[in-house]
Design an enzyme around this catalytic site. Structure first.
Site, PDB file in Angstrom:
ATOM      1  N   GLU A   6       0.541  -7.708  -9.190  1.00 49.93           N
ATOM      2  CA  GLU A   6       1.371  -7.351 -10.353  1.00 49.93           C
ATOM      3  C   GLU A   6       1.762  -5.876 -10.375  1.00 49.93           C
ATOM      4  OE1 GLU A   6       3.697  -7.564 -12.909  1.00 49.93           O
ATOM      5  OE2 GLU A   6       2.545  -9.360 -13.381  1.00 49.93           O
ATOM      6  N   ASP A  46      11.167   3.539  -1.334  1.00 52.94           N
ATOM      7  CA  ASP A  46      10.160   3.020  -2.274  1.00 52.94           C
ATOM      8  C   ASP A  46      10.764   1.846  -3.056  1.00 52.94           C
ATOM      9  OD1 ASP A  46       7.659   3.625  -4.215  1.00 52.94           O
ATOM     10  OD2 ASP A  46       9.442   3.326  -5.446  1.00 52.94           O
ATOM     11  N   LYS A  88       2.433  -1.678  -2.858  1.00 50.83           N
ATOM     12  CA  LYS A  88       3.753  -2.265  -2.530  1.00 50.83           C
ATOM     13  C   LYS A  88       4.007  -2.275  -1.028  1.00 50.83           C
ATOM     14  CE  LYS A  88       5.615   2.225  -3.199  1.00 50.83           C
ATOM     15  NZ  LYS A  88       4.593   2.891  -3.995  1.00 50.83           N
ATOM     16  N   LYS A 101       9.950  -2.443  -3.133  1.00 50.50           N
ATOM     17  CA  LYS A 101       9.808  -3.203  -4.387  1.00 50.50           C
ATOM     18  C   LYS A 101      10.878  -4.300  -4.469  1.00 50.50           C
ATOM     19  CE  LYS A 101       7.739   0.782  -6.665  1.00 50.50           C
ATOM     20  NZ  LYS A 101       8.036   1.998  -7.416  1.00 50.50           N
TER      21      LYS A 101
HETATM   22  P1  NAP Z   1      -4.424   8.165  -5.106  1.00 48.43           P
HETATM   23  O1  NAP Z   1      -4.547   8.837  -6.432  1.00 48.43           O
HETATM   24  O2  NAP Z   1      -4.032   8.978  -3.932  1.00 48.43           O
HETATM   25  O3  NAP Z   1      -5.823   7.438  -4.802  1.00 48.43           O
HETATM   26  C1  NAP Z   1      -6.101   6.820  -3.576  1.00 48.43           C
HETATM   27  C2  NAP Z   1      -7.600   6.579  -3.520  1.00 48.43           C
HETATM   28  O4  NAP Z   1      -7.889   5.817  -2.350  1.00 48.43           O
HETATM   29  C3  NAP Z   1      -8.423   7.852  -3.457  1.00 48.43           C
HETATM   30  O5  NAP Z   1      -9.560   7.746  -4.276  1.00 48.43           O
HETATM   31  C4  NAP Z   1      -8.852   7.939  -1.979  1.00 48.43           C
HETATM   32  O6  NAP Z   1     -10.130   8.519  -1.794  1.00 48.43           O
HETATM   33  C5  NAP Z   1      -8.945   6.469  -1.630  1.00 48.43           C
HETATM   34  N1  NAP Z   1      -8.702   6.230  -0.205  1.00 48.43           N
HETATM   35  C6  NAP Z   1      -7.578   6.448   0.482  1.00 48.43           C
HETATM   36  N2  NAP Z   1      -7.748   6.106   1.766  1.00 48.43           N
HETATM   37  C7  NAP Z   1      -9.030   5.700   1.884  1.00 48.43           C
HETATM   38  C8  NAP Z   1      -9.828   5.239   2.961  1.00 48.43           C
HETATM   39  N3  NAP Z   1      -9.322   5.137   4.199  1.00 48.43           N
HETATM   40  N4  NAP Z   1     -11.114   4.891   2.712  1.00 48.43           N
HETATM   41  C9  NAP Z   1     -11.626   4.976   1.457  1.00 48.43           C
HETATM   42  N5  NAP Z   1     -10.914   5.411   0.388  1.00 48.43           N
HETATM   43  C10 NAP Z   1      -9.640   5.771   0.612  1.00 48.43           C
HETATM   44  O7  NAP Z   1      -3.376   6.967  -5.176  1.00 48.43           O
HETATM   45  P2  NAP Z   1      -2.933   6.143  -6.484  1.00 48.43           P
HETATM   46  O8  NAP Z   1      -1.815   6.867  -7.141  1.00 48.43           O
HETATM   47  O9  NAP Z   1      -4.117   5.764  -7.266  1.00 48.43           O
HETATM   48  O10 NAP Z   1      -2.267   4.855  -5.795  1.00 48.43           O
HETATM   49  C11 NAP Z   1      -3.058   3.811  -5.273  1.00 48.43           C
HETATM   50  C12 NAP Z   1      -2.184   2.587  -5.008  1.00 48.43           C
HETATM   51  O11 NAP Z   1      -1.551   2.189  -6.216  1.00 48.43           O
HETATM   52  C13 NAP Z   1      -1.035   2.831  -3.998  1.00 48.43           C
HETATM   53  O12 NAP Z   1      -0.826   1.671  -3.253  1.00 48.43           O
HETATM   54  C14 NAP Z   1       0.162   3.082  -4.905  1.00 48.43           C
HETATM   55  O13 NAP Z   1       1.408   2.752  -4.299  1.00 48.43           O
HETATM   56  C15 NAP Z   1      -0.155   2.107  -6.039  1.00 48.43           C
HETATM   57  N6  NAP Z   1       0.508   2.417  -7.297  1.00 48.43           N
HETATM   58  C16 NAP Z   1       0.331   3.648  -7.849  1.00 48.43           C
HETATM   59  C17 NAP Z   1       0.944   3.925  -9.067  1.00 48.43           C
HETATM   60  C18 NAP Z   1       0.745   5.263  -9.734  1.00 48.43           C
HETATM   61  O14 NAP Z   1       1.306   5.489 -10.798  1.00 48.43           O
HETATM   62  N7  NAP Z   1      -0.028   6.175  -9.167  1.00 48.43           N
HETATM   63  C19 NAP Z   1       1.749   2.953  -9.687  1.00 48.43           C
HETATM   64  C20 NAP Z   1       1.887   1.695  -9.094  1.00 48.43           C
HETATM   65  C21 NAP Z   1       1.260   1.440  -7.890  1.00 48.43           C
HETATM   66  P3  NAP Z   1     -10.388  10.102  -2.058  1.00 48.43           P
HETATM   67  O15 NAP Z   1     -10.172  10.266  -3.553  1.00 48.43           O
HETATM   68  O16 NAP Z   1     -11.783  10.363  -1.680  1.00 48.43           O
HETATM   69  O17 NAP Z   1      -9.361  10.814  -1.260  1.00 48.43           O
END
Ligand code: NAP
Length: 447
Positions: free
Chosen positions: A147, A219, A123, A223
């Protein structure tokens, strides 16, 4: 440019039964990226049956190669080289699930420039630099879809961009932050204090250690910008959105709402009126019979109003690895089908719109004051409302049972009034000698 998606399998005389192989590169393997990779593995055969696409995750970029993952990937798939991933020949489509603006911004731009469609859940990226990335996608003739960036698993952007693309949407009003909805639900249903519920939400993993982005409405503000951009095709960025959070909401506000037959929700609102767009986030009292009032705990919902469709609500899980991956999977299928056909849906160019400042928007308000309990005070306070053109819908004066402190409590509900007029009313009321305390001013929906 990557090679077109490759085809394989037996082909019938009618040309059916062809499976198209799609090689997917995922940036990030956390909650969302890991869940999507797991879903693509688990449902590979089902997806071939339903879509004729066989997805193969060829590269997944992370920071830490030795961290434990929620998905088991074939050896060699995990990489630290995200720069290489976005232009690699063995990647047809890029999924961005890393979060933040940089390096996501330049990686997505590089993938688009290389002719690879991108699916993102980010987002922040779309709400801040979406326009430049949509332009890059259009220049390359590929899709950039988002989405999952609003309301996680709720397929809302697709509804706005496809089913409702011809509809004249007048208002989009949503509960798009699960953390604050969980906190407000517990305050409403258990009579709990804000600080106690926030602590509990942090223990349960519903709230971040630093909850500022959630509880102060930032946040939801990002959105809201994406909702406005999508519903109205207008240029709106996160910084355009007025945001007010829930950290000031107390038990007294929840109780006042309940007395009126309302509940307090943090709403993201995007409206179009007379060619202007107003976008804001704030707590609001919502009548108990409004569909948004029944959205409890960490669930999300978006209530849409359109000239022809009238009222419509979409409800579901706003976060969580698999619900969010489900939203991304829908995008992944769409962009892969488009890539195979050599088309793209295109988004934009976004029209410049006049954004109505918060001061010029109109809302009904619930206002409360503690005043000296003596004749003429109610009339004096009500008189200030009149001088500023704020019309009163109802007023109630109460004194606490057995109170001897000479204090009365006044509660007003206004008709819809200009925000600036309500603010100047409050400034003047504050200067009245009889006024001891001014409570929270909370907007009221449905008046
Ligand atoms: P997360 O669990 O913190 O995962 C982020 C991933 O990205 C990790 O695997 C991290 O690697 C990798 N990463 C971060 N910076 C990096 C870099 N510079 N180079 C390579 N890899 C990198 O986050 P998430 O919850 O999955 O969220 C991801 C996205 O989805 C965000 O934009 C968030 O706003 C969106 N989103 C999340 C949710 C939710 O429920 N979580 C819902 C809607 C949208 P490492 O594991 O090695 O640290």
């Amino acid at each position: 440019m990557s090679q077109p998606i490759s085809t394989s399998g037996a082909q019938s005389a009618a040309g059916a039964d062809v499976t198209h192989r799609v090689r997917v590169g995922i940036l990030g393997c956390g909650n969302v990226g890991g869940s999507l990779a797991a879903l693509l593995q688990r449902d590979a055969d089902h997806l071939v049956e339903r879509t004729s696409l066989r997805f193969e995750v060829t590269r997944v970029a992370v920071r830490n190669l030795s961290a434990e993952r929620i998905v088991e990937l074939p050896s060699g798939v995990l990489t630290r080289d995200s720069e290489e991933l976005v232009t690699a020949d063995d990647v047809d489509v890029v999924v961005e699930a890393m979060g933040g603006i940089e390096p996501a911004r330049h990686l997505v731009a590089a993938a688009l420039d290389a002719g690879k469609p991108v699916v993102t859940a980010n987002k922040e990226l779309i709400a801040n630099v979406g326009e430049e990335l949509f332009a890059a996608a259009a220049a390359s003739g590929v899709d950039l879809t988002f989405e999952a960036a609003v309301a996680g698993g709720v397929p809302l952007i697709g509804v706005l961009r496809n089913s409702l693309v011809g509809e004249r949407i007048t208002r989009v009003m949503g509960i798009v932050n699960g953390t604050t909805n969980y906190i407000l639900t517990r305050m409403t249903e258990d009579g709990a204090d804000y600080a106690d519920v926030l602590g509990e939400a942090q223990r349960l993993g519903y709230a971040e250690a630093d909850p500022t982005a959630d509880v102060e409405g930032f946040d939801a503000g990002a959105k809201a910008a994406i909702l406005a951009m999508t519903a109205f095709g207008a240029k709106v960025v996160a910084g355009d959105v007025y945001a007010e959070g829930i950290s000031g909401i107390g038990k007294g506000d929840i109780a006042a709402a309940a007395r009126m037959g309302h509940v307090i929700k943090l709403l993201a609102v995007a409206e179009r009126q007379n060619g202007e767009i107003a976008v804001r986030v704030h707590p609001a009292m919502v009548p108990i019979d409004h569909p948004l009032a029944s959205v409890r705990d960490a669930f999300n919902a978006v209530f849409l109003e359109g000239e022809a469709v009238e009222d419509l609500m979409l409800y579901g899980r706003g976060a969580g690895g698999f619900p969010t991956a489900s939203a991304m999977l829908g995008d992944l299928i769409t962009v892969s089908q488009n890539l195979r056909r050599g088309v793209c849906d295109g988004f934009g160019p976004l029209a410049a719109a006049r954004l109505r400042p918060i001061d010029e928007t109109h809302t009904a308000y619930h206002l409360q004051f503690d005043v000296t309990d003596k004749p003429g005070v109610l009339a004096a306070v009500a008189g200030v409302f009149g001088q500023h053109g704020v019309s009163i819908r109802s007023v109630e004066q109460t004194t606490r049972d057995g109170a001897t402190d000479g204090i009365a409590h006044l509660e007003f509900i206004t008709h819809r009034a200009r925000e600036a007029d309500v603010a100047s009313t409050l400034r003047e009321v504050r200067n009245l000698d009889a006024v001891r305390h001014i409570g929270n001013a909370i907007r009221v929906i449905g008046q």
